[in-house]
Design a protein around this motif. Structure first.
Motif, PDB file in Angstrom:
ATOM      1  N   ARG A   1       8.962  28.064  -1.596  1.00 39.67           N
ATOM      2  CA  ARG A   1       8.612  29.137  -2.525  1.00 39.67           C
ATOM      3  C   ARG A   1       8.826  30.508  -1.881  1.00 39.67           C
ATOM      4  O   ARG A   1       9.361  31.429  -2.502  1.00 39.67           O
ATOM      5  N   ILE A   2       8.419  30.643  -0.631  1.00 38.54           N
ATOM      6  CA  ILE A   2       8.606  31.908   0.094  1.00 38.54           C
ATOM      7  C   ILE A   2      10.088  32.222   0.226  1.00 38.54           C
ATOM      8  O   ILE A   2      10.526  33.359   0.026  1.00 38.54           O
ATOM      9  N   HIS A   3      10.873  31.205   0.560  1.00 37.01           N
ATOM     10  CA  HIS A   3      12.318  31.382   0.730  1.00 37.01           C
ATOM     11  C   HIS A   3      12.974  31.825  -0.579  1.00 37.01           C
ATOM     12  O   HIS A   3      13.800  32.752  -0.601  1.00 37.01           O
TER      13      HIS A   3
ATOM     14  N   MET B   1       8.314  31.710   7.488  1.00 38.48           N
ATOM     15  CA  MET B   1       6.889  32.068   7.436  1.00 38.48           C
ATOM     16  C   MET B   1       6.687  33.553   7.718  1.00 38.48           C
ATOM     17  O   MET B   1       5.816  34.198   7.118  1.00 38.48           O
ATOM     18  N   SER B   2       7.485  34.113   8.624  1.00 39.91           N
ATOM     19  CA  SER B   2       7.329  35.523   8.990  1.00 39.91           C
ATOM     20  C   SER B   2       7.715  36.457   7.846  1.00 39.91           C
ATOM     21  O   SER B   2       7.393  37.650   7.882  1.00 39.91           O
ATOM     22  N   LEU B   3       8.383  35.917   6.816  1.00 38.40           N
ATOM     23  CA  LEU B   3       8.757  36.751   5.667  1.00 38.40           C
ATOM     24  C   LEU B   3       7.539  37.201   4.865  1.00 38.40           C
ATOM     25  O   LEU B   3       7.635  38.128   4.064  1.00 38.40           O
TER      26      LEU B   3
ATOM     27  N   ASP C   1      14.938  29.185  10.172  1.00 34.37           N
ATOM     28  CA  ASP C   1      14.056  28.054  10.432  1.00 34.37           C
ATOM     29  C   ASP C   1      12.685  28.323   9.802  1.00 34.37           C
ATOM     30  O   ASP C   1      12.444  29.407   9.248  1.00 34.37           O
ATOM     31  N   ASP C   2      11.803  27.333   9.860  1.00 35.85           N
ATOM     32  CA  ASP C   2      10.495  27.455   9.195  1.00 35.85           C
ATOM     33  C   ASP C   2       9.688  28.643   9.716  1.00 35.85           C
ATOM     34  O   ASP C   2       9.025  29.345   8.944  1.00 35.85           O
TER      35      ASP C   2
ATOM     36  N   SER D   1       1.575  26.945   9.916  1.00 39.57           N
ATOM     37  CA  SER D   1       1.093  26.315   8.693  1.00 39.57           C
ATOM     38  C   SER D   1       1.666  24.910   8.545  1.00 39.57           C
ATOM     39  O   SER D   1       2.807  24.650   8.934  1.00 39.57           O
ATOM     40  N   ILE D   2       0.856  24.005   7.998  1.00 37.17           N
ATOM     41  CA  ILE D   2       1.274  22.635   7.689  1.00 37.17           C
ATOM     42  C   ILE D   2       0.869  22.342   6.246  1.00 37.17           C
ATOM     43  O   ILE D   2      -0.286  22.578   5.862  1.00 37.17           O
TER      44      ILE D   2
END
Length: 236
Positions: free
Chosen positions: A144-146, A167-169, A162-163, A209-210
């Motif tokens: 969803r973030i991507h 996440m840093s976005l 990468d993940d 996050s997991i």
């Protein structure tokens, strides 16, 4: 020769006196630093009640159940650092309730306790204090973030990340995974301000996050902004 010996003896005595004075001055400076630290230092527990209130109020507003646990709140931190970290921590707590903790029905389906668990833990490492904020919610939705980042033009569609990079976005202004705008979510502002305020204090923030297990933020902050121990090195 006797005159030279007398001068040498006097110089040696003066040198020893100067060394003793420097040592004494260093001791006084150290005591002064410690006194200054004691004056400026507050225990994290002094601000704990406001964090409990934020979680209670946010959970009540959106109809969820969540509880907060704070560990290591006896650690002392510079008053100015504590005051400036209040807003970022409150925003992270609201996000944990709104975005992280699932509704009661979903938590029961996943075999989780009905009440969502949010935890703040503190520990000291050298001249830094590490604040860890974690929840047992649904975790960050990487896909969803991507997708949102591509829609907003924050990244290119063919850009490979990468993940951790995805996440840093969440720290980019304008990015929100919530479709509806409310008083607590959906505006796409907040996480960028959180990171900027932490960076302004000389700190840093990381996220892990997991899916369906939760999200953890690690915040590294200086213990004080008034006194800093440094080591000067010269080479070449």
């Amino acid at each position: 020769v006797d005159d030279v010996r007398s001068v040498q003896k006097n110089l040696h005595t003066t040198h020893n006196t100067a060394k003793e004075s420097v040592t004494q001055q260093a001791l006084i400076n150290r005591k002064l630093q410690q006194a200054l630290m004691r004056i400026r230092t507050l225990q994290f527990s002094n601000f704990a009640e406001r964090y409990y209130r934020v979680v209670r109020q946010t959970a009540s507003d959106i109809g969820k159940k969540a509880s907060l646990k704070i560990l290591g709140d006896e650690i002392g931190i510079d008053r100015s650092v504590l005051e400036k970290i209040n807003s970022p921590l409150e925003h992270l707590l609201r996000n944990a309730v709104v975005h992280g903790i699932e509704n009661n029905e979903k938590r029961i389906q996943l075999g989780k306790p009905e009440i969502g668990q949010i935890k703040i833990s503190l520990c000291q490492e050298g001249n830094e204090v590490i604040i860890t904020l974690s929840d047992d919610g649904n975790g960050l939705d990487i896909h969803r973030i991507h997708e949102k980042a591509i829609q907003l033009g924050l990244i290119q569609k063919d850009e490979i990340l990468d993940d951790t990079q995805i996440m840093s976005l969440i720290y980019r202004q304008g990015l929100s995974t919530t479709d509806t705008v409310t008083g607590t979510a959906g505006r796409g502002i907040g996480m960028d301000i959180v990171k900027n305020e932490i960076s302004a204090l000389g700190g840093r923030i990381t996220v892990h996050s997991i899916i369906n297990q939760g999200t953890t933020f690690n915040i590294h902050l200086p213990l004080t902004l008034a006194v800093a121990q440094t080591l000067l090195v010269h080479t070449g």
